[in-house]
Design a protein around this motif. Sequence first.
Motif, mmCIF file in Angstrom:
data_model
loop_
_atom_site.group_PDB
_atom_site.id
_atom_site.type_symbol
_atom_site.label_atom_id
_atom_site.label_comp_id
_atom_site.label_asym_id
_atom_site.label_seq_id
_atom_site.Cartn_x
_atom_site.Cartn_y
_atom_site.Cartn_z
ATOM 1 N N ALA A 206 -57.754 -54.528 -8.982
ATOM 2 C CA ALA A 206 -57.883 -53.679 -10.162
ATOM 3 C C ALA A 206 -56.594 -52.876 -10.355
ATOM 4 O O ALA A 206 -56.001 -52.385 -9.399
ATOM 5 N N GLY A 207 -56.175 -52.776 -11.601
ATOM 6 C CA GLY A 207 -54.948 -52.051 -11.915
ATOM 7 C C GLY A 207 -53.715 -52.923 -11.978
ATOM 8 O O GLY A 207 -52.661 -52.467 -12.414
ATOM 9 N N SER A 208 -53.831 -54.182 -11.567
ATOM 10 C CA SER A 208 -52.680 -55.082 -11.600
ATOM 11 C C SER A 208 -52.422 -55.574 -13.021
ATOM 12 O O SER A 208 -53.352 -55.929 -13.756
ATOM 13 N N ALA A 209 -51.133 -55.637 -13.390
ATOM 14 C CA ALA A 209 -50.757 -56.152 -14.705
ATOM 15 C C ALA A 209 -51.053 -57.642 -14.855
ATOM 16 O O ALA A 209 -51.014 -58.173 -15.972
ATOM 17 N N ARG A 258 -50.267 -43.941 -17.609
ATOM 18 C CA ARG A 258 -49.321 -44.301 -18.660
ATOM 19 C C ARG A 258 -47.974 -44.772 -18.103
ATOM 20 O O ARG A 258 -47.414 -45.753 -18.565
ATOM 21 N N ALA A 259 -47.463 -44.070 -17.105
ATOM 22 C CA ALA A 259 -46.135 -44.396 -16.586
ATOM 23 C C ALA A 259 -46.102 -45.744 -15.878
ATOM 24 O O ALA A 259 -45.033 -46.334 -15.711
ATOM 25 N N GLU A 260 -47.267 -46.247 -15.460
ATOM 26 C CA GLU A 260 -47.327 -47.504 -14.713
ATOM 27 C C GLU A 260 -47.392 -48.733 -15.616
ATOM 28 O O GLU A 260 -47.233 -49.846 -15.140
ATOM 29 N N ARG A 261 -47.631 -48.519 -16.892
ATOM 30 C CA ARG A 261 -47.919 -49.648 -17.781
ATOM 31 C C ARG A 261 -46.669 -50.141 -18.500
ATOM 32 O O ARG A 261 -45.889 -49.349 -19.016
ATOM 33 N N SER A 262 -46.516 -51.441 -18.543
ATOM 34 C CA SER A 262 -45.453 -52.058 -19.327
ATOM 35 C C SER A 262 -45.785 -51.941 -20.812
ATOM 36 O O SER A 262 -46.923 -52.197 -21.228
ATOM 37 N N LEU A 263 -44.785 -51.575 -21.607
ATOM 38 C CA LEU A 263 -45.005 -51.513 -23.053
ATOM 39 C C LEU A 263 -45.376 -52.876 -23.622
ATOM 40 O O LEU A 263 -46.178 -52.978 -24.555
ATOM 41 N N LEU A 264 -44.804 -53.927 -23.065
ATOM 42 C CA LEU A 264 -45.122 -55.265 -23.545
ATOM 43 C C LEU A 264 -46.587 -55.597 -23.271
ATOM 44 O O LEU A 264 -47.277 -56.177 -24.128
ATOM 45 N N ASP A 265 -47.088 -55.217 -22.100
ATOM 46 C CA ASP A 265 -48.501 -55.440 -21.792
ATOM 47 C C ASP A 265 -49.395 -54.631 -22.725
ATOM 48 O O ASP A 265 -50.421 -55.128 -23.206
ATOM 49 N N LEU A 266 -49.018 -53.382 -22.976
ATOM 50 C CA LEU A 266 -49.809 -52.545 -23.876
ATOM 51 C C LEU A 266 -49.866 -53.141 -25.279
ATOM 52 O O LEU A 266 -50.921 -53.161 -25.916
ATOM 53 N N ASN A 267 -48.731 -53.644 -25.769
ATOM 54 C CA ASN A 267 -48.715 -54.229 -27.104
ATOM 55 C C ASN A 267 -49.558 -55.494 -27.168
ATOM 56 O O ASN A 267 -50.262 -55.730 -28.152
ATOM 57 N N HIS A 268 -49.515 -56.310 -26.123
ATOM 58 C CA HIS A 268 -50.350 -57.517 -26.106
ATOM 59 C C HIS A 268 -51.835 -57.157 -26.056
ATOM 60 O O HIS A 268 -52.660 -57.813 -26.714
ATOM 61 N N LEU A 269 -52.191 -56.124 -25.293
ATOM 62 C CA LEU A 269 -53.596 -55.745 -25.210
ATOM 63 C C LEU A 269 -54.067 -55.135 -26.528
ATOM 64 O O LEU A 269 -55.166 -55.464 -27.009
ATOM 65 N N ARG A 278 -62.293 -55.050 -31.668
ATOM 66 C CA ARG A 278 -62.689 -53.942 -30.789
ATOM 67 C C ARG A 278 -61.791 -52.747 -31.143
ATOM 68 O O ARG A 278 -60.895 -52.356 -30.386
ATOM 69 N N PHE A 279 -62.036 -52.188 -32.303
ATOM 70 C CA PHE A 279 -61.104 -51.224 -32.877
ATOM 71 C C PHE A 279 -61.050 -49.907 -32.097
ATOM 72 O O PHE A 279 -59.971 -49.321 -31.958
ATOM 73 N N ALA A 280 -62.177 -49.432 -31.609
ATOM 74 C CA ALA A 280 -62.161 -48.171 -30.860
ATOM 75 C C ALA A 280 -61.334 -48.322 -29.590
ATOM 76 O O ALA A 280 -60.540 -47.433 -29.244
ATOM 77 N N ASP A 281 -61.503 -49.435 -28.895
ATOM 78 C CA ASP A 281 -60.703 -49.678 -27.686
ATOM 79 C C ASP A 281 -59.236 -49.880 -28.044
ATOM 80 O O ASP A 281 -58.337 -49.404 -27.340
ATOM 81 N N ALA A 282 -58.976 -50.584 -29.144
ATOM 82 C CA ALA A 282 -57.594 -50.787 -29.575
ATOM 83 C C ALA A 282 -56.926 -49.450 -29.870
ATOM 84 O O ALA A 282 -55.753 -49.241 -29.528
ATOM 85 N N ALA A 283 -57.671 -48.524 -30.479
ATOM 86 C CA ALA A 283 -57.110 -47.206 -30.800
ATOM 87 C C ALA A 283 -56.665 -46.482 -29.532
ATOM 88 O O ALA A 283 -55.621 -45.819 -29.521
ATOM 89 N N ARG A 284 -57.434 -46.615 -28.450
ATOM 90 C CA ARG A 284 -57.052 -45.994 -27.177
ATOM 91 C C ARG A 284 -55.737 -46.568 -26.665
ATOM 92 O O ARG A 284 -54.888 -45.833 -26.151
ATOM 93 N N VAL A 285 -55.579 -47.868 -26.796
ATOM 94 C CA VAL A 285 -54.358 -48.509 -26.307
ATOM 95 C C VAL A 285 -53.173 -48.138 -27.199
ATOM 96 O O VAL A 285 -52.070 -47.888 -26.704
ATOM 97 N N PHE A 286 -53.392 -48.065 -28.507
ATOM 98 C CA PHE A 286 -52.314 -47.639 -29.401
ATOM 99 C C PHE A 286 -51.860 -46.216 -29.058
ATOM 100 O O PHE A 286 -50.665 -45.908 -29.121
ATOM 101 N N GLU A 287 -52.800 -45.362 -28.689
ATOM 102 C CA GLU A 287 -52.416 -44.005 -28.295
ATOM 103 C C GLU A 287 -51.543 -44.034 -27.040
ATOM 104 O O GLU A 287 -50.592 -43.263 -26.905
ATOM 105 N N ALA A 288 -51.860 -44.930 -26.119
ATOM 106 C CA ALA A 288 -51.057 -45.057 -24.908
ATOM 107 C C ALA A 288 -49.661 -45.598 -25.208
ATOM 108 O O ALA A 288 -48.693 -45.266 -24.527
ATOM 109 N N ILE A 289 -49.554 -46.443 -26.235
ATOM 110 C CA ILE A 289 -48.256 -46.989 -26.625
ATOM 111 C C ILE A 289 -47.352 -45.885 -27.151
ATOM 112 O O ILE A 289 -46.135 -45.882 -26.909
#
Length: 330
Positions: A206-209, A258-269, A278-289
């Motif tokens: 868990a937590g692996s990219a 946040r500091a552990e996540r690749s921006l490329l991975d965040l954009n793909h997710l 899954r718009f509510a979940d997508a909104a959370r990821v966009f906030e992290a981006i």
Amino acid sequence: MAREGARPSYDPAGPDRPLRGALQDLRTGRWMAMRTLLAETGQWWLWTQRTQVLAAAAAGTDVVRAWLAEEPDSAHAAVMQARVGVERALRAQRERHLRTHELWIEAWDAAQSASRVAPQNPVPWVCLLALAQLDPEQRWEEHRAAAPEPLLPPGPWGLLAEAGKRDPYNREAHHRMLQFLYARGGTGRLAEAAGYAQWAADRAPAGSALHVLPLYVRVERYRRDSGHDAALDLHWVAEDAARETRHALHAWFEHTHRAERSLLDLNHLAHALWGSHRFADAARVFEAIGPYFTPPPWMYRTSDRDRAVEIFVQARERSRAASDGSGPHP
């Protein structure tokens, strides 16, 4: 966290301010900030990430060569020399340059040398893995080793294992393995890549990219097959795609900071969550981006690459609206 401005920007350093400072120094022909940054980078995953970005900026310069000339015993400079060599060889291959083979051998020599002077560092082995895609016919013995599982194809498994010994589940090492599988070409290769990505994700903690890897294969599949929005949208609502997207969210995003996540991975997710409604979940990821953006995967939705950022903004606003209850829900 306050919402970021409407227009994101592409920045290879992303939120990594120390890396941004080293890049600025490098672009003016200086290497001291790069040396200091790498000396202060204590985690291999971050070392891998930072050296990849630094090499992309340094490949068109002699900055690393100057550093190595000044400090010939520096293991960090030797690793960066390998990084730069790989970047140049891969660029030459993409541009079909006549010196591609020569640059490949130079990069391979530099990576081998770096592996000896920095024996605990995974990056030289990541470099050797990156070069494997230049040998799609698998003429080199190290590129046709037997896989650890019968259903997986032969490839540079020994190189992957060496990187894994030094940094288990190294993100870039597994992406380089995917690129090797793509480069082999032919029918059924994407199925092999999909099988590999699933195998890697299944083994990862868990937590692996690596839990995001299957999403990259899906993007690669529709990039090759269609490139049209309608096909992409149908693709993401399919049950197996939606399942992989949920898995990446729960097994990676929700176990990382946040500091552990690749921006490329965040954009793909974010792209996959938005595509699967899954718009509510997508909104959370966009906030992290935050205020950043990476052209892939958004640029594969348009023939006009300048429009990629517009598509990103539209997806972000659609997701936020649904999450806030101010827009239609699926």
